[in-house]
Design an enzyme around this catalytic site. Structure first.
Site, short mmCIF file in Angstrom:
data_model
loop_
_atom_site.label_atom_id
_atom_site.label_comp_id
_atom_site.label_asym_id
_atom_site.label_seq_id
_atom_site.Cartn_x
_atom_site.Cartn_y
_atom_site.Cartn_z
N PRO A 108 1.00 -1.17 0.19
CA PRO A 108 -0.02 0.04 0.45
C PRO A 108 1.22 1.56 -0.04
CG PRO A 108 -0.59 -1.32 2.01
CD PRO A 108 0.48 -2.03 0.94
N VAL A 109 0.18 2.13 -0.59
CA VAL A 109 1.13 3.59 -0.74
C VAL A 109 0.93 4.69 0.71
CG1 VAL A 109 1.25 5.29 -1.91
CG2 VAL A 109 0.79 3.46 -3.40
N GLY A 112 4.14 3.28 5.34
CA GLY A 112 5.37 3.24 5.99
C GLY A 112 6.01 1.32 5.80
N SER A 115 6.95 1.54 0.06
CA SER A 115 5.82 1.13 -1.41
C SER A 115 7.06 2.21 -2.48
CB SER A 115 5.14 1.77 -1.77
OG SER A 115 4.48 2.91 -1.85
N ALA A 117 10.40 2.99 -2.02
CA ALA A 117 11.53 2.30 -2.33
C ALA A 117 11.87 1.52 -3.17
CB ALA A 117 12.44 2.30 -0.73
N ALA A 118 10.32 0.33 -2.52
CA ALA A 118 10.71 -1.20 -4.30
C ALA A 118 10.56 -0.63 -5.43
CB ALA A 118 9.50 -1.69 -3.12
N ASP A 159 15.07 2.58 4.44
CA ASP A 159 14.16 2.42 3.62
C ASP A 159 14.66 1.74 1.99
OD1 ASP A 159 12.35 3.41 5.52
OD2 ASP A 159 11.19 3.63 3.98
C1 MEV Z 1 10.66 6.14 7.16
O1 MEV Z 1 10.24 4.33 7.11
C2 MEV Z 1 11.36 5.73 8.46
C3 MEV Z 1 11.69 7.38 8.96
O2 MEV Z 1 12.88 7.60 9.76
C4 MEV Z 1 12.18 8.14 7.32
C5 MEV Z 1 13.77 8.20 7.12
O3 MEV Z 1 14.35 7.01 7.70
O4 MEV Z 1 14.25 8.55 5.97
C6 MEV Z 1 10.27 7.85 9.62
#
Ligand code: MEV
Length: 320
Positions: A108-109, A112, A115, A117-118, A159
């Site tokens: 899901p966009v 967290g 998505s 980076a993938a 990520d």
């Molecule tokens: C995002 O998955 C993680 C954060 O720490 C942002 C980052 O590390 O770039 C919120």
């Protein structure tokens, strides 16, 4: 036709503080993935089809800072033109191939789960193999980091690193990658609030807090960094109970950073009440996903408690 795939990810510990050079831990989630196919085409141009985000367009009709367009532009620019040529001549010398690119994703966009980076990593690898321009993992990772900056201005790079190497990592911004040695595999239930929350916003808000009172927030980030270090030890020695407690402590600090939300807190409490060893939000926060550490036999009970508490879906994964 060439196909490539890249997984989703969860941050186990240390999100946000990792942007400020504190350590963080993350793991791939291979049950969800971005899949890219690149094929030669008879029609002129580079056509992108990404039904999940309702994108059907020719490359040049997209703004140049569009994350998908910029992956393709930059890749073609780097790969097609001899590196020895001066930049101006390189630009003139570029000949774009005619391509059809299909992008599908079960991640899901803005949840967290990495998505963006993938998609970047899968797209890069599919292009590099289809157009016969091999890239090492290091090159893919460095390239994907540059694209992450378009998604959210000041990424730590965690990520793209997890998604590129598909291994659990202990990550410190700017330092060589360290793989986590998992002493005893552990089970994580992921609960999705179903609320999209762009990482860019929460990262930007934490930055505003930090700018207004650096001493205070540096102290909070230090505490998160200590938790991440202890968590690494607990993972390496297989101490799940300690790991669960550390998750709870990390969640409390994320609440202090204002990146939790009533929905995330509700899911975190529901998981704990259903017998999870610990729970916290994962990733940028505000919406998106939370994670709960569970003994494998409790996974189902925790997942159904999450659904009853409003989770749109759950996923159970084992970190090995
Ligand atoms: C995002 O998955 C993680 C954060 O720490 C942002 C980052 O590390 O770039 C919120």
């Amino acid at each position: 036709m060439t196909a490539s795939s890249a997984p989703g990810k969860i941050i186990l510990f240390g999100e946000h503080a990792v942007v400020y050079e504190r350590p963080a831990l993350a793991a791939p989630v291979t049950q969800v993935h971005a899949d890219v196919e690149v094929a030669d085409s008879d029609r002129p141009g580079i056509w992108i089809n990404a039904p999940d985000i309702d994108l059907h367009a020719e490359l040049n009709s997209l703004p140049s800072d569009h994350p998908i367009a910029s992956v393709i532009h930059n890749f073609l620019f780097l790969s097609r033109v001899p590196r020895s040529q001066p930049l101006s001549q390189r630009e003139k010398g570029i000949r774009f191939p005619n391509l059809e690119i299909k992008i599908a994703s079960t991640i899901p966009v803005a949840s967290g789960l990495g998505s963006g980076a993938a998609v970047t990593v899968a797209l890069l690898r599919a292009l590099s193999s289809h157009l016969d321009h091999p890239m090492t993992d290091e090159e893919v990772n460095a390239f994907a980091y540059e694209i992450e900056k378009l998604h959210h201005g000041t990424p730590s790079g965690i990520d793209n690193t997890v998604v590129t190497y598909v291994k659990p990592v202990y990550f410190v911004k700017g330092q060589p990658i360290e793989t986590l040695q998992v002493g005893k595999p552990f089970t994580i239930v992921i609960g999705d609030t179903g609320l999209p929350a762009p990482t860019k916003d929460s990262v930007g808000d934490v930055r505003k807090l930090w700018e207004a009172d650096k001493e205070k927030w540096e102290g909070v980030f230090d505490k998160v960094g200590e938790i991440a270090k202890k968590a690494r030890e607990a993972i390496e020695s297989g101490e799940w109970k300690v790991l669960g407690e550390l998750m709870d402590q990390n969640h409390a600090l994320l609440q202090e950073m204002t990146v939790s939300s009533p929905e995330l807190d509700r899911l975190v409490s529901a998981a704990r009440n259903a017998g999870a060893l610990g729970a916290k939000l994962s990733g940028g926060g505000r919406g998106g996903n939370m994670i709960a550490l569970v003994e494998p036999e409790k996974a189902e009970a925790v997942a159904s408690a999450l659904i009853s508490a409003g989770a749109k879906r759950t996923l159970t994964t084992t970190v090995t």
